[in-house]
Design an enzyme around this catalytic site. Structure first.
Site, mmCIF file in Angstrom:
data_model
loop_
_atom_site.group_PDB
_atom_site.id
_atom_site.type_symbol
_atom_site.label_atom_id
_atom_site.label_comp_id
_atom_site.label_asym_id
_atom_site.label_seq_id
_atom_site.Cartn_x
_atom_site.Cartn_y
_atom_site.Cartn_z
ATOM 1 N N HIS A 50 1.083 -0.774 0.136
ATOM 2 C CA HIS A 50 0.316 0.376 0.192
ATOM 3 C C HIS A 50 0.537 1.180 0.018
ATOM 4 C CE1 HIS A 50 -2.726 2.746 1.697
ATOM 5 N NE2 HIS A 50 -4.148 1.677 1.008
ATOM 6 N N ASP B 118 -7.879 -5.023 0.024
ATOM 7 C CA ASP B 118 -8.305 -5.660 -1.126
ATOM 8 C C ASP B 118 -8.303 -7.067 -1.445
ATOM 9 O OD1 ASP B 118 -9.706 -2.804 -2.724
ATOM 10 O OD2 ASP B 118 -7.676 -2.893 -3.174
#
Ligand code: ACO
Length: 428
Positions: A306, A363
């Protein structure tokens, strides 16, 4: 601690104030830089650029902290109520009983779409991407509520927010029905937000889709965990469009378009594609991990890493346990979950991932939960948009209420041809 910074240039010194947030983050206020020096800053991707001051969401990516209006995200796990969180984000505090009831009533009263909008759905080819339909229909919705183009008090804002948050759910469900050639199912006023969405998605005229409380809670939590993430790409888009004083509907329609991209909301689809490919190809998790570390291919461990979190994404941690519970409740034996578990186990102890601080992101597990609920992969990003809508509204409102806000208009360093002349066609 210093409260300003000095810049020395061509023998002159300039002073720029430091701005400190409530969590002690600091930034340099360079709003006078160009008028003082003629210089601008260059920051492609805006990784070091603060576009605003905001009181909505706080993230500490190194510590894995996410808070909405100061409340840690983990505290919503035991009370998963998306509507309450939506109100919190937009109005800055948890609603009291009267406010919550009023907002819920507004959502219930606004679940239907104008019948004329059904003709618009019919105009889309059944191959139309659901995110394209969603964005177009939000703008269409605005045409039916143009009295809400101008929102100059909180009562009107609450009405507009309720219409959007309620109707995006109907738009999403009708989109699914349209592309699958199924009859439209109208909202049931007895059902709450998430159960009503699943009813409009999956009921048939002759058979009601019954939703278990645990599944309803899980969907509430998925929406909550996607509800805001400060100045991400789609939220910044909403603010950018809203800065021109474009109305809330148009600004949120633009947010849907930004979210559509695979580098943003589309990543949950990529995780499922990866797991399906590993499964179909009979590849081992070990082999995939090895491939994802090589630089001579385009393979990455999707759902890992991320830009902001350099620690476990707190949303991923929560969704992992929701995923286990939902699959158990629905008695789904999904081989993809076994593959995901194995990939996670291997990556978390692999020197490559550890050194680069690559952890599962939101996700990694959300797609698996939605798949178990029967949501098709091409609708995943639409569900992300439903979840993110309160965040977009909150940011639009914050900017709209700020008397100091200006139209967003970045600058550039020009790299094209210097002064040259037009050549008539017969001489080219
Ligand atoms: N698998 C393998 N290697 C990775 C991964 C991954 N998922 N993510 C990053 N790396 C490696 C890079 O190759 C790079 O290695 P190097 O230093 O040897 O060159 C290093 O880690 C840093 O990677 P960057 O791409 O520079 O990190 P950045 O912060 O720019 O990217 C991103 C973050 C885009 C999320 C990245 O981690 C990624 O592509 N992950 C997979 C896609 C994904 O899951 N996206 C969803 C993000 S969550 C969201 O948007 C809602």
């Amino acid at each position: 601690m210093a409260d300003s910074i000095q810049l020395s240039l061509d023998g002159k010194t300039y002073q720029y104030p430091l701005v400190t947030g409530t969590e002690h983050e600091r930034g340099i206020d360079i709003s006078r830089l160009r008028s003082d020096t003629g210089l601008i800053t260059l920051d492609p991707g805006y990784g070091n650029t603060g576009s605003c001051q905001s009181a909505i969401t706080y993230i500490d990516g190194d510590k894995g902290i996410l808070r909405y209006r100061g409340i840690p995200i983990e505290e919503f796990a035991n009370h998963p109520n998306f509507i309450e969180v939506a109100w919190l984000l937009i109005f800055g505090r948890l609603p009291n009983k009267a406010e919550k009831d009023r907002f819920s009533d507004r959502l219930t009263g606004n679940a239907h779409l104008h019948e004329a909008m059904k003709h618009t759905f019919e105009g889309f080819p059944i191959t139309a991407p659901p995110m394209a339909i969603t964005s177009a229909m939000i703008n269409t919705l605005g045409c039916f509520h143009s009295e809400l183009y101008s929102l100059n008090d909180e009562v009107l804002l609450e009405e507009a927010a309720a219409r959007l948050i309620s109707k995006i759910r109907t738009i999403a469900a009708f989109t699914y029905r349209r592309v699958n050639g199924l009859p439209y199912i109208y909202a049931d006023p007895k059902l709450r937000y998430c159960a009503n969405f699943l009813h409009m998605m999956f009921s048939m005229p002759y058979q009601q889709h019954l939703v278990d409380q645990e599944i309803e809670d899980a969907l509430n939590l998925i929406f909550i965990l996607h509800a805001d993430h400060e100045q991400n790409c789609s939220t910044s888009t909403v603010r950018m469009v809203g800065s021109s004083k474009a109305n809330l509907f148009a600004s949120c329609a633009a947010g849907v378009c930004a979210l559509w991209g695979p580098l943003h909301g589309g990543a949950n689809v990529e995780v499922l594609d990866m797991l399906e490919k590993i499964h179909a190809g009979g590849m081992t998790a070990e082999k995939y991990i090895e491939l994802s570390k090589k630089k001579d291919n385009n393979i990455r461990l999707m759902g890992f890493g991320h830009r902001v979190y350099k620690n476990y994404d707190p949303r991923a941690k929560m969704l992992q346990s929701v995923c286990e519970r939902v699959l158990k409740k629905l008695n789904v034996k999904d081989p993809l979950l076994d593959i995901a578990r194995k990939l996670e186990e291997l990556a978390l102890k692999d020197e490559y991932f550890v050194a680069r601080k690559l952890y599962p992101n939101v996700d990694f597990y959300s797609g698996m939960i939605m798949r178990a609920m029967g949501i098709p992969t091409n609708m995943f990003t639409v569900l992300f948009a439903i979840g993110r809508l309160p965040g977009w509204i909150a940011h639009w409102k914050e900017q709209h209420d700020d008397p100091a806000s200006k139209i967003a208009r970045p600058r550039q360093i020009y790299t094209g041809p210097v002064d040259r002349h037009y050549v008539p066609l017969d001489q080219r």
